[in-house]
Motif scaffolding. Structure first.
Motif, PDB file in Angstrom:
ATOM      1  N   GLU A   1      -8.398   2.888  -3.829  1.00  0.00           N
ATOM      2  CA  GLU A   1      -9.326   2.677  -2.703  1.00  0.00           C
ATOM      3  C   GLU A   1      -9.973   4.005  -2.335  1.00  0.00           C
TER       4      GLU A   1
ATOM      5  N   HIS B   1      -1.666  -0.718  -3.597  1.00  0.00           N
ATOM      6  CA  HIS B   1      -2.843   0.082  -3.235  1.00  0.00           C
ATOM      7  C   HIS B   1      -2.497   1.554  -3.293  1.00  0.00           C
TER       8      HIS B   1
ATOM      9  N   ASP C   1       0.856  -1.181   0.000  1.00  0.00           N
ATOM     10  CA  ASP C   1       0.000   0.000   0.000  1.00  0.00           C
ATOM     11  C   ASP C   1       0.893   1.232   0.000  1.00  0.00           C
TER      12      ASP C   1
END
Lengths: 260, 286
Positions: B245, B203, B172
């Motif tokens: 996201e 991410h 991430d």
């Protein structure tokens, strides 16, 4: 307990109870330790509050958003989460409200919490394969009384002194704001159940509720039916059986003496 | 064998289910939070429909791999059942804990990176991988406090987990950016410290600055600094499936697609395909 797990137990207490970390335990170079901890405290309260708001939308409308926040805060203090799955959080709301002084003037609120939790429970309940009617055909008719019916695990039967499902319906989206419900007009029996269409609240007859509750408690159909007929002589077994099989409320059976 | 296509995807949330199913927009793949689909009914039915159209990644937020309490067998069983139902292209969890002494804190919580913790977490990753019959990706965390008792850095901890369990890494990039700003984590050391071939997914998300702390809210476009880190990762680690996201103040689907497009452009411009990256969803060797 090894040191790192001890640190986590402390961390949990810091987040939930406002405890402090041991001096020097935490490093925060760019802001205070208190600021770092605050993120977790906010997340904790916020996540649980939002979960309760999601599970109890009608209750939130009934008491108002601001008061719901107060109520949720008290609930969270008394009832920590026990699962990594937030959908399991909040089931003790009805019991909590029974002892919550500040909503005592809304005596129907615990029942509404029961109803909303039943809805929430039904929404997330497991899918089951459709009941195979041919299984029933293979049972000798003189054994019908020994059938131990299984109700769908998402089913809940509720009895309230208030017109609960009316009140619930009046607070659904798309329903006009103005409604006229006499909370003293009498109670009702409600079956909360999920079928192909989604979760339904079904207003059911007292006799049906009486019978289904006994089946749900694991009584053989013969015993349950006798008890129901003794209280409600008009109860018709064949109609009820057909109806609740078609509705997917009755999803399977064992035969008393043969289970296991 | 299945895996995510090496393209940009988006986190699919309830507000976009209907639009995605009706309009079938061009998305490389989608990721959902596993726990939202535990049980049956409408959520699972929707996810099955989505899975017919797009590769799906199941991203867990509730397993608590580093919790001192025993793994929740019911939780693991539900995840296994969900995997059986939708045949995901990827399954991932976070490097975090959530339960101690039977009480859960439903958040992604950091812990001291100690050798004892490493043994514990590796053991639990093995349990999850054995139960699922597949490798999982472990995501680096955004965190707001660091522990003096840590004996190694997060990238060292992750590298050891990969070596001990065969798990992969979900990198991430925004979490790393947030940790670099908040806690002075050395982002370059992280990018160079994790084994590139174990990275199976990136991410990206946008945080919020609140009272001097950059909070990983997933509520904004990706910051420029995070895009820069992403490009560094693409250059050093290579192209990988990349997720946008967005979980709070979720915008129109088109906004998410726009962010995914930016990621795709960077992948196409900068990234090389490291063909032998080894994170695939196949059965774990016994």
């Amino acid at each position: 307990m090894t040191h790192w797990t001890h640190t986590l137990a402390q961390f949990s207490s810091v987040i939930r109870n406002g405890a402090d970390f041991a001096p020097g335990e935490i490093i925060c170079p760019n802001y205070s330790v208190a600021r770092g901890v605050e993120v977790y405290r906010n997340n904790y309260r916020g996540n649980l509050h939002d979960t309760l708001a999601g599970a109890y939308p009608v209750m939130r409308l009934l008491v108002g958003e601001d008061f719901f926040r107060v109520l949720a805060k008290c609930f969270i203090e008394q009832h920590p989460s026990r699962s990594g799955n937030l959908h399991r959080y909040g089931g003790e709301m009805a019991a909590f409200l029974t002892h919550f002084e500040r909503t005592r003037h809304l005596p129907y609120l615990p029942d509404m919490a029961r109803l909303e939790w039943a809805y929430h429970h039904a929404y997330f309940a497991d899918d089951l394969p459709p009941f195979d009617l041919s299984r029933l055909a293979s049972v000798a008719p003189d054994s019908y009384g020994d059938l131990l019916w299984k109700l769908h695990p998402g089913c809940t039967l509720l009895t309230s002194d208030y017109p609960l499902s009316q009140l619930w319906l009046a607070h659904q989206a798309g329903v006009p704001d103005a409604f006229d419900i006499n909370m003293n007009e009498g109670g009702e029996h409600v079956l909360v159940h999920r079928n192909e269409e989604g979760v339904e609240l079904i207003h059911i007859a007292p006799a049906s509720c009486h019978w289904l509750l006994r089946l749900q408690r694991g009584l053989p159909m013969g015993v349950a039916t006798e008890a129901t007929i003794s209280d409600y002589p008009d109860f018709d077994l064949a109609t009820a059986l057909r109806h609740y099989l078609a509705q997917g409320v009755l999803v399977g059976f064992d035969i008393a003496g043969e289970e296991g | 064998m299945c895996q995510l296509p090496c393209m940009a995807g988006i986190g699919l949330r309830a507000s976009h289910y209907q639009q995605v199913l009706e309009q079938r927009p061009a998305l490389g793949w989608v990721e959902v939070h596993s726990e939202n689909f535990f049980g049956g009914g409408a959520p699972l039915r929707t996810l099955r429909q989505v899975a017919e159209q797009y590769p799906v990644s199941l991203h867990g937020v509730g397993m608590g791999l580093a919790s001192p309490d025993p793994l929740d067998a019911g939780h693991l069983r539900e995840l296994r059942r969900l995997c059986d139902a939708v045949n995901p292209a990827s399954v991932s969890e976070h490097l975090c804990w959530n339960t101690v002494g039977g009480i859960a804190i439903n958040d992604l919580l950091p812990f001291p990176y100690t050798r004892d913790a490493l043994t514990h977490v590796a053991d639990r990753i093995r349990q999850v991988q054995d139960a699922l019959g597949r490798r999982i990706l472990i995501e680096n965390l955004s965190y707001y406090v660091a522990f003096r008792s840590s004996e190694m850095r997060e990238e060292e901890f992750l590298t050891e987990l990969v070596a001990r369990t065969g798990c992969g890494i979900l990198f991430d990039v925004n979490n790393l950016f947030v940790n670099a700003v908040n806690l002075g984590v050395d982002a370059d050391a992280f990018i160079h410290g994790i084994p590139a071939e174990a990275v199976g997914e990136y991410h990206l998300a946008g945080p919020s600055l609140m009272d001097g702390c950059l909070v990983d809210t997933h509520s904004a476009p990706v910051f420029d600094e995070a895009w820069d880190l992403y490009e560094k990762a693409l250059r050093h680690i290579g192209k990988r499936p990349t997720l946008i996201e967005w979980d709070v103040d979720i915008p129109a689907l088109e906004v998410l697609q726009g962010e995914a497009c930016k990621a795709q452009q960077r992948m196409d411009a900068v990234g090389f395909t490291n063909a032998n990256y080894s994170v695939r969803g196949e059965l774990v060797e016994p």
